[in-house]
Every structure is written in C-alpha cells, then in structure tokens.
Design an enzyme around this catalytic site. Structure first.
Site, PDB file in Angstrom:
ATOM      1  N   ASP B  11       0.818  -1.138  -0.018  1.00  0.00           N
ATOM      2  CA  ASP B  11      -0.054  -0.065   0.052  1.00  0.00           C
ATOM      3  C   ASP B  11       0.973   1.328  -0.056  1.00  0.00           C
ATOM      4  OD1 ASP B  11      -2.226  -1.725   0.092  1.00  0.00           O
ATOM      5  OD2 ASP B  11      -2.474  -1.452   2.081  1.00  0.00           O
ATOM      6  N   ASP B 130     -13.908  -5.003  -2.786  1.00  0.00           N
ATOM      7  CA  ASP B 130     -13.795  -5.039  -1.234  1.00  0.00           C
ATOM      8  C   ASP B 130     -15.152  -5.282  -0.603  1.00  0.00           C
ATOM      9  OD1 ASP B 130     -11.354  -4.166  -1.631  1.00  0.00           O
ATOM     10  OD2 ASP B 130     -11.773  -2.043  -0.941  1.00  0.00           O
TER      11      ASP B 130
END
Lengths: 201, 256
Positions: B11, B130
């Site tokens: 990330d 997600d």
C-alpha cells in the site's frame, strides 16, 4: 551496419517491460518498424499482448507481415508474438504469419481450470540454445487464453486444461515463447540472455 | 502444474509503503522500490501496489514510482488506486505496470471494464472488490468502495459475475471483516466466488499464519493469496511460507 537488438514496433501492447529486461542484461534495444533496421538488427524481438485479429490487420496494412517472415536474423516472438507466428488463430478465426505450421486454439476448461491461464507454470524443454542452462520443470510466467498446439517445431511444452501445448516453438532463425521471459524472474533472464548472447542457431 | 501465487501487497502513500489495520491507523513499512526488489528476490510470484490515498484525496497514482519499479523487478506487478480513466490506465501500463486494478471507478461506471478489456486486453484488467458481511441479509456480502468507506448496497457475488462478464481478467477479493485481523482469510466468500467464476481469484485480507494460506488455497479455492503486513514486517518470510505450502501439497514455485 546496425547491430542493435530491435523490438518490432506495432499496435500490440507495451514494450517497456521487454526494454527493461534487456536493459538488465546490459542491452539497449531499439523499437522500430523500419524494414531496413529490422533486417540489419543483430536480434529481433516480437512481443505482443492483446487480440490476434487486430494485431494481424495492423501487420498486413503496414506490410510488416512480409518483412517479418523474410528475416534471417535471430528472431524471438513473445506471447501474442508467438501466436501470430503460427498459421492460424481461433481468436476471431485469424490467418497469421505461418512461420510455424501449427494452429492456435482457445483453452477449454476440463476440470474447473481458470481462463486465462495466468501465473507460473512449469515447462519441459528440448535441446535448444534458448534453453541452455534452464532446468526441466522451471517455472515461467504465462498469461493467455489461447495456445499453440504441439508440432514438430515445439521446443518446450507446458500442460494446462488437459493439454500439452507449445510453451516454445523454434524453426531456423525463428523462436517463439508463449510465456513472458521478461517477467519470469531468473529463469526468464537466462532465456533472454541465451537469445541475446547464445549461439546464433 | 500451474502454481498458486503468493502476492505481497504494498500500500503506497507518497512513494512509501504503509499498511493499516482495518484500513485505518497506517504504519510506515518502508520504501516501495526497495521492498519490491527484496520481495522479487525472496520468491514473490507477483507484486501489487495500491495507492491507497488516491481515491479519497483525489490524487493520481505515482507514475514515476511505477517506472522505477519496472526497471528493477523481473516479475509481474499490478498497480491500483485512483484510476479514473482509460488515459490513466494507458499511462500506468506505458510506465511498465503489467496489470491495473480498478475498484471504485468500476462500480461507478461498470462499462469502463469492457472499455479497458477491449483497449488493453483482459489480461491486464484486475477488478478489486472490497466486501463486508451484510448486516441485513444472512450469508451475503456487500461491496464497498472508496477505500472501504462507502457501502454500495451491491451484493458481492452478483457484482463479481458482472465484472467477469464485462471482461475483467482477474478479481482481487478483499474481505474487510478479515483485513488487518490476522485471523485468516474469509474462506466462504472466496470459495463461493471462485466456484462461480471462471477467472482467477486473488484472496486478500486476514493472513496471519502459514496455515491461513494453506486454507485459502485448499478450502477457499483461491488462485492466489495476497498479504501485506506479515510480509513487510517479516513475520512470515515468503520463502519459508512457500516451502511450507509445497510440503502440504500445494503447487508452488520455489526459486531455483
């Protein structure tokens, strides 16, 4: 006299990863569609991702098709590049360059396999300068939904969806690999190195 | 035999990697290019870089970082976060990314999936989904966007099917219930999605032990497993994980 490694410039995908891989081998490649530059290159690399009929249409319209089949310098097709070197692809039923007399078919799942065939799979190599120092069952990175059927020109095989297909084909100065050597870690590095530095044939 | 893939996820924020617990409380886990190089050397099968702030803060993904990564590493990598247009995708692929991952944009305008597949090929279109367990419908998962902050009301499996039909080449499924917990991957939803679809599924969220990886491949039928913090902080070295999985009969690429 041009002695550089030349990457064929056409409409099928980006060539940056191939350029980067060659750069890691200390080779500065040239990207070109100029027949003179292609003919005088020390090596020609024909990469490609995308769809066969669109790529072939471009090659024919630009007359690159006539140039590519008529080269006598060491030539390496990668992924779609290899498929375009075959006689015909099932993808949009496309006639291809016919450097290798074998057909390209779509994978059909046999036992819940995912399509595309995406990821690292093992190859079995025949004796060829491309695979010098590459052990059997080495892993290479594949991404494709169509495969070149096995033929007498097959120089490496891979197994998926119940089929043993051509992971690599070779004939005269022409070589083609279905996997991406530029993305296949140290194995891919070795294969590219063999192509660049190895014996001519 | 096609190997199951282990994918460290980085990330990225301002060119450095960070990893949050349940998408908040970010911790710095190091330089992205350096980590990429180490992971590739240690046997990662692929890498994923998500620009986690891009959607929220409306920033573009870092093309120059992608460029640096492509020079250094010789395995495939995916870039995602903040991709808004076909032009953005072209720019990232041009910079050397092998695949791009889209999420919020695909939910907002699903037609973008087919546009990208036609323009660049399905093989480079990863759709990130997600999900969180639905609070209203039993055994159902809901799709979230904008870094997990916005519920969409869309059911996960139907969305995954649509994504496949529109031409995505792969799905990155993140369970927000599991993410950051280290209690294991969400096996049920991973398996349901893998059974339903014919494209590969990358399972993400919840990796804490080597057994978790074994379960997500054996029971969850995932094609690949993605994790961040356990790799960044070397809690589970990739090489050790891969040897463990191979010993348990999972087809795995071990470095020669």
């Amino acid at each position: 006299m041009n002695k550089s490694v030349v990457i064929v410039k056409y409409n099928a995908g980006n060539v940056r990863s191939v350029i980067c891989a060659l750069s890691r081998l200390g080779v500065d490649a040239v990207v070109s569609d100029d027949p003179k530059i292609l003919k005088s290159a020390s090596r020609v690399i024909f990469p490609g991702v995308g769809e066969a009929s669109t790529a072939m249409k471009y090659l024919r319209e630009s007359h690159l098709d006539e140039i590519l089949v008529d080269l006598d310098n060491p030539f390496l097709g990668i992924c779609l590049g290899l498929q375009l070197m075959c006689s015909r692809s099932q993808e949009q039923d496309t006639p291809c360059l016919s450097i290798f007399p074998t057909e390209v078919n779509k994978f059909i799942p046999l036992n819940g396999e995912k399509i595309p065939h995406m990821g690292w799979n093992t190859i079995r190599c025949n004796q060829d300068y491309l695979f010098e120092g590459v052990a059997d069952d080495s892993y290479c990175y594949f991404v494709h939904s169509y495969y070149a059927a096995r033929a007498k020109e097959t120089i490496a095989s891979c197994f998926y969806c119940g089929i043993e297909f051509s992971a690599a084909l070779g004939s005269g100065n022409y070589r083609g690999v279905q996997f991406h050597p530029e993305k296949s870690g140290s194995v891919g590095h070795k294969i590219l190195e063999n192509f660049i530095k190895g014996e001519r044939l | 035999m096609l190997a199951k893939r282990i994918i460290p996820c980085l990330d990225v924020q301002n060119g450095r990697t960070v990893k949050g617990v349940n998408f908040v409380n970010l911790r710095d886990a190091g330089d992205a290019v350096e980590l990429a190089r180490i992971y590739a050397e240690n046997g990662a099968d692929e890498l994923t870089f998500l620009d986690i702030t891009a959607t929220i803060e409306e920033r573009g993904t870092f093309t120059s970082l992608v460029r640096s990564i492509s020079e250094v590493i010789d395995i495939p990598f995916t870039v995602g976060g903040g991709i808004r247009s076909v032009k953005d995708v072209g720019r990232l692929l041009e910079a050397g990314a092998d695949k791009i991952s889209i999420n919020s944009m695909a939910v907002k305008d699903p037609s973008i999936i087919s546009t990208l597949a036609l323009e660049f090929g399905s093989q480079c279109v990863v759709c990130a989904i997600d999900v969180r367990k639905s609070t209203t419908i039993e055994n159902s998962h809901e799709v979230y966007v904008s870094g997990g902050r916005v519920a969409t009301g869309i059911e996960a499996l139907s969305w995954a099917k649509e994504v496949e039909d529109r031409g995505a080449g792969e799905i990155l499924l993140t369970s927000m219930d599991s993410d950051g917990t280290k209690n294991g991957f969400a096996i049920d939803i991973t398996r349901s999605m893998s059974d339903l679809l014919s494209i590969p599924i990358i399972a993400s969220g919840g990796a804490g032990t080597k057994d978790h990886f074994l379960s997500v491949f054996e029971e969850g039928k995932a094609d690949a497993a993605l994790a961040a913090s356990i790799f960044h902080f070397s809690e589970i070295p990739i090489g050790e994980l891969k040897i463990f999985l191979q010993k348990h009969g999972i087809p795995i690429r071990l470095k020669h």
